[in-house]
Enzyme design. Structure first.
Site, PDB file in Angstrom:
ATOM      1  N   SER A 275       0.832  -1.196   0.000  1.00  0.00           N
ATOM      2  CA  SER A 275       0.000   0.000   0.000  1.00  0.00           C
ATOM      3  C   SER A 275       0.872   1.253   0.000  1.00  0.00           C
ATOM      4  O   SER A 275       1.662   1.449  -0.924  1.00  0.00           O
ATOM      5  CB  SER A 275      -0.971  -0.040   1.183  1.00  0.00           C
ATOM      6  OG  SER A 275      -1.903   1.011   1.127  1.00  0.00           O
TER       7      SER A 275
ATOM      8  N   HIS B  65      -8.497   1.510  -0.644  1.00  0.00           N
ATOM      9  CA  HIS B  65      -8.332   0.633  -1.808  1.00  0.00           C
ATOM     10  C   HIS B  65      -9.661   0.100  -2.341  1.00  0.00           C
ATOM     11  O   HIS B  65      -9.776  -1.057  -2.718  1.00  0.00           O
ATOM     12  CB  HIS B  65      -7.356  -0.505  -1.486  1.00  0.00           C
ATOM     13  CG  HIS B  65      -5.994  -0.010  -1.139  1.00  0.00           C
ATOM     14  ND1 HIS B  65      -5.161   0.596  -2.055  1.00  0.00           N
ATOM     15  CD2 HIS B  65      -5.328   0.032   0.057  1.00  0.00           C
ATOM     16  CE1 HIS B  65      -4.039   0.973  -1.456  1.00  0.00           C
ATOM     17  NE2 HIS B  65      -4.115   0.644  -0.177  1.00  0.00           N
TER      18      HIS B  65
END
Length: 399
Positions: free
Chosen positions: A92, A195
């Site tokens: 991430s 996300h």
């Protein structure tokens, strides 16, 4: 091969900067990066509460800075990373640190981008009541089916037995009422559904901030969370960083690619622990080291000596760049069967060929003007992910 990985949001703990600030140069670097990110990282890394550093706008630059600072302590300088490691990846927000380690962009630009990213994702999370829940165990097909049935997104597919579902609180409550067979649910202390499409406004803000950021082709293999593929150019990396804000993190695919590359050792930068634990389950034959405090540097340096590139003592980052295959498939030259020959000058964005993988076609293009030094593959050759295809000399560097 040695891979260097950077952790994502959730790895931070109150005061975790304290021991690192005692190292020469760490405080000076973090102070400069604080200016870039518009965030007082030294205060947040030392005296801030757990609640303060859970704030997405704080946590993200805090983590990227800690990873870069730990890399400087381990390698001596960020420029030395490509002389020793063969690959890098980040989970991430850790992808911003991985881009720096792979030679794609400067630490200053990465910190500026992560400052925008963190603030924009925090603002997007405040629009609706959303969250994330870890689904531990169970059959992956059944887990994914249960997530989809509740209207949720599989925001993180982290590895064997660990998928993170994200969406509205009502959707998460529905999953809690009807969990997948043999799975345990663990709600996560995060501000929103990262996300997922809920982050679309943050993606737009990051895209605006990315305009004009200077990037280069990766000096080593840099893996992408989107699909575990190696990025093909600086422009490819930047586009993936932007779109990844609202797309699932496929860390399982990254680890699969590490296996295919022949990774023999993995070092997780500070605050380490999460990604080495995942590697322990899915990459059991790989040596591992997690940098939690400076006391862990000695163990990591031993891995550098045993698994790093043999020529790292030269201390020089090569001026030339490799373009590598983003996936396994077949290399194809240009439509006429030919690609520019060694010695040819090419402009940024010139397509040199492509890799065919099932129904997909992945163009091979440099993000910089260059001269071709040599081709390492021919038309029709089978290639693996991360396999070097062509060696280039960027314009402005000596041949």
């Amino acid at each position: 091969m040695l891979v260097i990985v950077a952790p994502g949001q959730g790895a931070q703990t109150p005061g975790f900067y304290h021991p690192w600030l005692e190292l020469p140069g760490f405080a000076e670097s973090v102070a400069a990066w604080s200016d870039d990110a518009k965030c007082d990282l030294i205060r947040y890394g030392t005296t801030a509460s757990k609640e303060e550093i859970t704030d997405t706008a704080v946590a993200q630059p805090l983590l990227v800075a800690s990873a870069l600072g730990a890399a400087q302590a381990l390698f001596g300088s960020l420029a030395q990373v490509p002389t020793v490691a063969g690959s890098t990846a980040g989970h991430s927000v850790g992808e911003l640190a991985a881009g720096v380690l792979g030679g794609v962009l400067s630490a200053s630009d990465a910190m500026r981008l992560v400052g925008v990213r963190g603030r924009a994702m925090a603002e997007a999370a405040a629009v609706a009541d959303t969250g994330m829940t870890a689904v531990l165990g169970g059959s992956q097909p059944e887990v994914l089916a249960a997530i989809e049935a509740c209207g949720l997104q599989p925001a993180n597919v982290n590895g064997t037995g660990q998928i993170v579902a994200a969406g509205t609180r009502a959707q998460l409550d529905a999953l809690a009422q009807d969990p997948p067979p043999d799975a345990k649910l663990r709600p996560l202390s995060v501000a929103g559904a990262f996300h997922t499409p809920h982050m679309a406004p943050a993606m737009a803000a990051l895209r605006d901030a990315a305009v004009g950021v200077p990037v280069a082709g990766p000096a080593i293999v840099v893996l992408s969370n989107r699909d575990g593929h190696a990025v093909t150019s600086g422009a490819d990396w930047l586009e993936r960083i932007v779109t990844q804000v609202s797309a699932p993190v496929r860390w399982d695919a990254c680890m699969k690619t590490m296996d295919s590359l022949g990774v023999s050792a993995l070092i997780e930068l500070a605050p380490g622990g999460t990604l080495t634990a995942l590697a322990r389950r899915d990459m059991p034959g790989v040596a591992r080291a997690a940098l939690k405090t400076p006391d862990d540097l000695a163990g990591a340096q031993a891995l550098l000596a045993d698994h790093g590139k043999a020529d790292h003592e030269s201390g020089q980052v090569p001026e030339w760049r490799l373009l590598v295959s983003p996936c396994a498939g077949t290399f194809r030259a240009m439509s006429d069967g030919n690609s520019p020959a060694p010695g040819a000058s090419i402009a940024a964005g010139t397509e040199l060929g492509h890799v065919e993988a099932r129904k997909d076609r992945h163009a091979i293009t440099p993000a910089f003007a260059a001269t071709i030094i040599e081709w390492l593959v021919e038309d029709g050759d089978p290639v693996d992910v991360g396999q070097p295809l062509v060696r280039l000399q960027p314009d402005g560097t000596p041949l």
